[in-house]
Design an enzyme around this catalytic site. Structure first.
Site, PDB file in Angstrom:
ATOM      1  N   HIS A 118       0.838  -1.198   0.000  1.00  0.00           N
ATOM      2  CA  HIS A 118       0.000   0.000   0.000  1.00  0.00           C
ATOM      3  C   HIS A 118       0.879   1.257   0.000  1.00  0.00           C
ATOM      4  CE1 HIS A 118      -3.412   2.568   0.853  1.00  0.00           C
ATOM      5  NE2 HIS A 118      -2.846   2.986   1.974  1.00  0.00           N
ATOM      6  N   ALA A 119       1.936   1.250   0.776  1.00  0.00           N
ATOM      7  CA  ALA A 119       2.860   2.393   0.831  1.00  0.00           C
ATOM      8  C   ALA A 119       3.535   2.603  -0.519  1.00  0.00           C
ATOM      9  CB  ALA A 119       3.903   2.178   1.922  1.00  0.00           C
TER      10      ALA A 119
END
Length: 115
Positions: free
Chosen positions: A89-90
């Protein structure tokens, strides 16, 4: 705070990795937010302020990219870094922010030419 220079020598604890990942998300989100603010400033005709805000966006993006690069170097292609959904996600946040910033820079340039 976690020292990224230690990545090469030790495995990251889960808490440390989460802290680094949150730094990626926060810095890349800040870069994207600043870029959209700069676009609004350009649309209002304040191109000097837009360029200043884009410089701030670049600083935040550079910090996120620095962290990403050190994580990659620390892993050395050996799977030393625990890959989690939050890390993915990052990475997604970072890449989306980089793309948005590039496109917004082009839009600001177009607004300036039209103005």
């Amino acid at each position: 705070m976690f020292n990224l220079d230690d990545v090469v020598e030790t495995e990251l604890a889960t808490d440390e990795l989460e802290e680094v990942v949150m730094g990626l998300i926060i810095n890349s989100g800040q870069a994207r937010s600043l870029a959209y603010t700069a676009l609004k400033q350009a649309k209002a005709g304040d191109f000097a302020k837009a360029q200043e805000t884009m410089a701030q966006s670049r600083t935040a993006l550079n910090e996120a990219h620095r962290v990403q690069t050190q994580l990659i170097e620390g892993d050395q292609g050996e799977g030393r870094m625990k890959v989690s959904l939050v890390l993915v996600h990052a990475q997604d946040h970072l890449m989306t922010s980089m793309l948005a910033r590039e496109l917004i820079a082009e839009l600001i340039e177009l607004h300036e030419k039209v103005h």
